[in-house]
Write a protein that holds these residues in place. Structure first.
Motif, mmCIF file in Angstrom:
data_model
loop_
_atom_site.group_PDB
_atom_site.id
_atom_site.type_symbol
_atom_site.label_atom_id
_atom_site.label_comp_id
_atom_site.label_asym_id
_atom_site.label_seq_id
_atom_site.Cartn_x
_atom_site.Cartn_y
_atom_site.Cartn_z
ATOM 1 N N TYR A 9 37.849 -59.634 -65.353
ATOM 2 C CA TYR A 9 36.508 -58.837 -65.759
ATOM 3 C C TYR A 9 37.387 -57.669 -66.484
ATOM 4 O O TYR A 9 37.070 -57.275 -67.570
ATOM 5 N N PHE A 10 38.066 -56.960 -65.678
ATOM 6 C CA PHE A 10 38.563 -55.619 -66.338
ATOM 7 C C PHE A 10 39.947 -55.678 -67.309
ATOM 8 O O PHE A 10 39.933 -54.928 -67.135
ATOM 9 N N TYR A 11 40.408 -56.528 -67.499
ATOM 10 C CA TYR A 11 41.097 -57.382 -68.223
ATOM 11 C C TYR A 11 40.910 -57.201 -69.892
ATOM 12 O O TYR A 11 41.408 -56.808 -70.864
ATOM 13 N N TYR A 12 39.534 -58.478 -69.230
ATOM 14 C CA TYR A 12 39.689 -59.001 -70.548
ATOM 15 C C TYR A 12 38.315 -58.563 -71.700
ATOM 16 O O TYR A 12 37.504 -58.450 -72.225
ATOM 17 N N TRP A 13 37.521 -57.344 -70.778
ATOM 18 C CA TRP A 13 36.528 -56.942 -71.572
ATOM 19 C C TRP A 13 36.408 -54.994 -71.452
ATOM 20 O O TRP A 13 37.653 -55.000 -71.125
ATOM 21 N N ASN A 14 36.087 -55.162 -72.674
ATOM 22 C CA ASN A 14 36.572 -53.718 -73.565
ATOM 23 C C ASN A 14 35.484 -53.401 -73.667
ATOM 24 O O ASN A 14 34.710 -52.622 -74.643
ATOM 25 N N GLN A 15 34.617 -51.978 -72.672
ATOM 26 C CA GLN A 15 33.565 -51.456 -72.906
ATOM 27 C C GLN A 15 33.419 -50.170 -72.326
ATOM 28 O O GLN A 15 34.488 -49.407 -71.841
ATOM 29 N N PRO A 16 31.975 -49.499 -72.724
ATOM 30 C CA PRO A 16 31.999 -47.639 -72.464
ATOM 31 C C PRO A 16 32.523 -47.358 -71.101
ATOM 32 O O PRO A 16 32.666 -48.227 -69.611
ATOM 33 N N LEU A 17 33.512 -46.424 -70.804
ATOM 34 C CA LEU A 17 33.781 -46.254 -69.506
ATOM 35 C C LEU A 17 33.367 -44.575 -69.210
ATOM 36 O O LEU A 17 34.211 -43.718 -68.679
ATOM 37 N N ASN A 18 31.649 -44.701 -69.292
ATOM 38 C CA ASN A 18 30.921 -43.734 -68.466
ATOM 39 C C ASN A 18 30.036 -44.187 -67.612
ATOM 40 O O ASN A 18 29.799 -43.051 -67.360
ATOM 41 N N GLY A 19 30.700 -45.072 -66.361
ATOM 42 C CA GLY A 19 30.213 -44.778 -65.343
ATOM 43 C C GLY A 19 30.607 -43.720 -64.334
ATOM 44 O O GLY A 19 31.477 -43.024 -64.882
ATOM 45 N N PRO A 20 29.877 -43.501 -63.188
ATOM 46 C CA PRO A 20 30.380 -43.024 -62.137
ATOM 47 C C PRO A 20 31.309 -42.743 -61.177
ATOM 48 O O PRO A 20 31.393 -41.840 -60.342
ATOM 49 N N LEU A 21 32.035 -44.727 -60.835
ATOM 50 C CA LEU A 21 33.270 -44.864 -60.289
ATOM 51 C C LEU A 21 34.338 -43.986 -60.507
ATOM 52 O O LEU A 21 34.996 -45.134 -61.759
ATOM 53 N N THR A 22 34.923 -43.617 -60.289
ATOM 54 C CA THR A 22 36.190 -43.459 -61.292
ATOM 55 C C THR A 22 38.115 -43.771 -60.468
ATOM 56 O O THR A 22 38.780 -44.063 -61.593
ATOM 57 N N VAL A 23 37.865 -43.762 -59.614
ATOM 58 C CA VAL A 23 38.810 -43.889 -58.228
ATOM 59 C C VAL A 23 38.910 -45.045 -57.817
ATOM 60 O O VAL A 23 38.014 -45.142 -56.769
ATOM 61 N N ASN A 24 40.244 -45.479 -57.573
ATOM 62 C CA ASN A 24 40.157 -46.907 -56.934
ATOM 63 C C ASN A 24 39.798 -46.682 -54.857
ATOM 64 O O ASN A 24 40.867 -45.499 -54.512
ATOM 65 N N GLY A 25 39.403 -47.708 -54.532
ATOM 66 C CA GLY A 25 39.172 -46.982 -52.742
ATOM 67 C C GLY A 25 37.367 -46.014 -52.690
ATOM 68 O O GLY A 25 37.185 -45.770 -51.924
ATOM 69 N N THR A 26 36.819 -45.896 -54.003
ATOM 70 C CA THR A 26 35.974 -44.930 -53.712
ATOM 71 C C THR A 26 34.146 -45.830 -53.832
ATOM 72 O O THR A 26 34.222 -47.001 -53.756
ATOM 73 N N PRO A 27 33.942 -45.269 -52.680
ATOM 74 C CA PRO A 27 32.597 -46.205 -52.094
ATOM 75 C C PRO A 27 32.268 -46.737 -52.442
ATOM 76 O O PRO A 27 31.350 -46.111 -54.046
ATOM 77 N N ASN A 28 31.212 -47.561 -53.300
ATOM 78 C CA ASN A 28 29.914 -48.589 -54.004
ATOM 79 C C ASN A 28 30.734 -48.913 -55.145
ATOM 80 O O ASN A 28 30.232 -49.435 -56.181
ATOM 81 N N SER A 29 31.878 -49.363 -55.092
ATOM 82 C CA SER A 29 32.603 -49.592 -56.505
ATOM 83 C C SER A 29 33.205 -51.283 -55.473
ATOM 84 O O SER A 29 33.616 -50.766 -54.409
ATOM 85 N N PRO A 30 34.348 -51.622 -56.839
ATOM 86 C CA PRO A 30 34.404 -53.423 -55.896
ATOM 87 C C PRO A 30 36.071 -52.695 -55.346
ATOM 88 O O PRO A 30 36.980 -53.060 -55.693
ATOM 89 N N VAL A 31 35.649 -52.568 -53.909
ATOM 90 C CA VAL A 31 36.966 -52.086 -54.109
ATOM 91 C C VAL A 31 38.136 -53.173 -53.522
ATOM 92 O O VAL A 31 37.639 -54.518 -53.160
ATOM 93 N N LEU A 32 39.269 -52.993 -53.171
ATOM 94 C CA LEU A 32 39.885 -54.437 -53.529
ATOM 95 C C LEU A 32 40.145 -54.786 -51.693
ATOM 96 O O LEU A 32 39.906 -53.786 -51.010
ATOM 97 N N ILE A 33 39.950 -55.704 -51.563
ATOM 98 C CA ILE A 33 39.777 -56.275 -49.462
ATOM 99 C C ILE A 33 41.153 -57.095 -50.120
ATOM 100 O O ILE A 33 42.511 -57.196 -50.537
ATOM 101 N N GLY A 34 42.335 -56.412 -47.770
ATOM 102 C CA GLY A 34 43.138 -57.059 -47.725
ATOM 103 C C GLY A 34 44.721 -56.546 -47.719
ATOM 104 O O GLY A 34 44.366 -55.549 -48.635
ATOM 105 N N PRO A 35 45.734 -56.505 -47.436
ATOM 106 C CA PRO A 35 46.707 -55.383 -47.376
ATOM 107 C C PRO A 35 47.056 -55.213 -48.390
ATOM 108 O O PRO A 35 47.227 -56.012 -49.289
ATOM 109 N N PRO A 36 47.518 -53.593 -48.673
ATOM 110 C CA PRO A 36 47.609 -53.598 -50.213
ATOM 111 C C PRO A 36 49.697 -54.929 -50.313
ATOM 112 O O PRO A 36 50.125 -54.798 -49.447
#
Ligand SMILES: [Fe+2]
Length: 458
Positions: free
Chosen positions: A216-243
């Motif tokens: 989704y994050f590669y292939y869609w090109n949509q507005p970037l006016n959402g509230p969550l801006t940083v990797n790891g922010t709560p309430n966002s699709p935080v990555l799972i598993g060891p980096p």
């Protein structure tokens, strides 16, 4: 005869070998949430990871070609997939609501052309279509794609679960691009498609298990006016598993879009749309998220209509996913800020509620349930009485994946009192005609039958 066949196969092979695209051009809204006197759309295509001189040109039908700013690209180099580039060319100076032609050039040679329509202005009537739960690779998905294409919408919205089952690059290639941008169904090259992410799009966040998921994050090109801006922010699709390498490859390729594009809003014609990430990791009782939503809706005061769209429906009657109705916790905010219709998917059928108000008596329980009181507008019939007191909730998740609860269609006793229409025996899409303060909506099935139709006026 044999010679002829070989000649045909040779020509076919040469043509296939010279196809410069991994995914042919398709229209996106880009980071352009607001309407403008000179509109833009973003043309996206995928090509090999090698340098070439790409460019795009636009013209009015029959007019002179105008060169567009040089395309940019994001390089996607993740495990098990050949590295490739996702090009984006902003098509600029488009006249609101007007048809235009475009062409894509590679090293000075035209390799693709099609037409499109710019975003309508607030004064122009328009048609949009909504469907969800689509990229399952089924026959029904293809039929629904044809229904979408032939209904000639000005834009299409999908309520998520774009590709099954894991939102992977490989799945987009098998079940998305062939269905919506083929010679047979050339929908997305000419018609803007906008998406809300579903659980199958953003839940597979362990990139060690699925290195090519979160496409989704590669292939869609949509507005970037959402509230969550940083990797790891709560309430966002935080990555799972060891980096590790897989996470690093994702973060590099998705730069700028992740996690911001999980929520956004945009204007189209006389309506304002707010698109929310309804996945379970998003706690919509969170004050910051709620404040963003309230501010967004309030900022759209001048829009004639306010639509909200997200994947998990807040109010539905299916036995399937009966507990997945946590988004109703936002109903008071929708009501207080003049939201007219909420579109959802996730439940693979079609449902329409009576106009309603919902007062939660608490938060979201561990199992997802939100208790509270529903007040119905029982006078609205969508035909003679078209003024809705409250919000209409539509579930339009019958876009291709296997249908849920076909037995409930003819068992109204199994519906919640707020459900007015329940159609679960056929795949279907929602088609809305907007004209000023009137919206006329119909639900069209695989075979073209109108399963439901109603009008709201204000
Ligand atoms: Fe879903």
């Amino acid at each position: 005869m044999l010679r002829l066949l070989f000649a045909f196969l040779f020509v076919f092979a040469v043509r296939a070998a010279s196809d410069p695209f991994i995914a042919k051009p398709y229209l996106q809204l880009g980071d352009a949430p607001k309407a403008a006197k000179q509109e833009t759309l973003t043309l996206v295509w995928h090509a090999a990871d090698s340098d070439a001189n790409w460019s795009a040109e636009v013209r009015k039908p029959g007019g002179k070609w105008a060169a567009q700013p040089a395309p940019t690209f994001r390089r996607v180099a993740v495990k098990d997939i050949d590295a490739h580039r996702v090009y984006a060319s902003v098509l600029s100076k488009l006249k609101p609501g007007a048809e235009f032609q475009y062409r894509v050039m590679k090293d000075g040679e035209e390799v693709f052309s099609a037409k499109g329509t710019a975003r309508k202005s607030a004064k122009q009537p328009y048609r949009f279509a909504v469907f969800g739960d689509c990229g399952a690779g089924t026959k029904a998905q293809g039929v629904i794609a044809e229904r979408l294409h032939e209904s000639k919408p000005d834009f299409v919205f999908t309520t998520g679960d774009i590709v099954y089952s894991n939102g992977r690059i490989s799945e987009y290639r098998q079940k998305f691009f062939p269905a919506y941008n083929s010679e047979k169904t050339p929908l997305t090259r000419s018609t803007l498609l906008i998406a809300a992410p579903g659980n199958h799009d953003l839940s597979r966040r362990d990139l060690n298990l699925f290195p090519d998921s979160l496409a989704y994050f590669y292939y869609w090109n949509q507005p970037l006016n959402g509230p969550l801006t940083v990797n790891g922010t709560p309430n966002s699709p935080v990555l799972i598993g060891p980096p590790g390498e897989n996470q690093a490859a994702f973060l590099e390729a998705a730069k700028g879009a992740y996690p911001q594009m999980a929520n956004f809003s945009f204007d189209y014609g006389n309506a304002h749309w707010t698109v929310l990430d309804s996945n379970r990791y998003s706690d919509w009782t969170d004050a910051k998220l709620q404040q963003w939503l309230i501010t967004d809706l309030k900022s759209a005061r001048r829009a004639a209509w306010r639509f909200v769209a997200f994947h998990h429906p807040g109010l539905h009657s299916s036995k399937a996913h009966a507990l997945d109705q946590w988004m109703r916790v936002l109903s008071p905010i929708f009501e207080q800020n003049g939201v007219d219709i909420v579109f959802g998917g996730h439940v693979h059928n079609y449902q329409r509620s009576k106009p309603l108000r919902f007062a939660p008596s608490g938060g979201v329980a561990k199992n997802g349930v939100v208790e509270g009181e529903v007040t119905l507008d029982k006078n609205f019939d969508g035909k003679t009485n078209t003024k809705a007191e409250g919000v209409v909730y539509i579930v339009t998740g019958a876009g291709g994946a296997g249908l849920y609860d076909p037995g409930q269609e003819h068992d109204p006793a199994s519906w919640k009192p707020f459900t007015e229409v329940f159609k679960s025996n056929q795949h279907s899409v929602t088609i809305a005609d907007m004209e000023g303060k009137r919206v006329s909506i119909r639900q069209v099935s695989e075979d073209g039958t109108v399963l439901d139709s109603f009008t709201i006026t204000k």
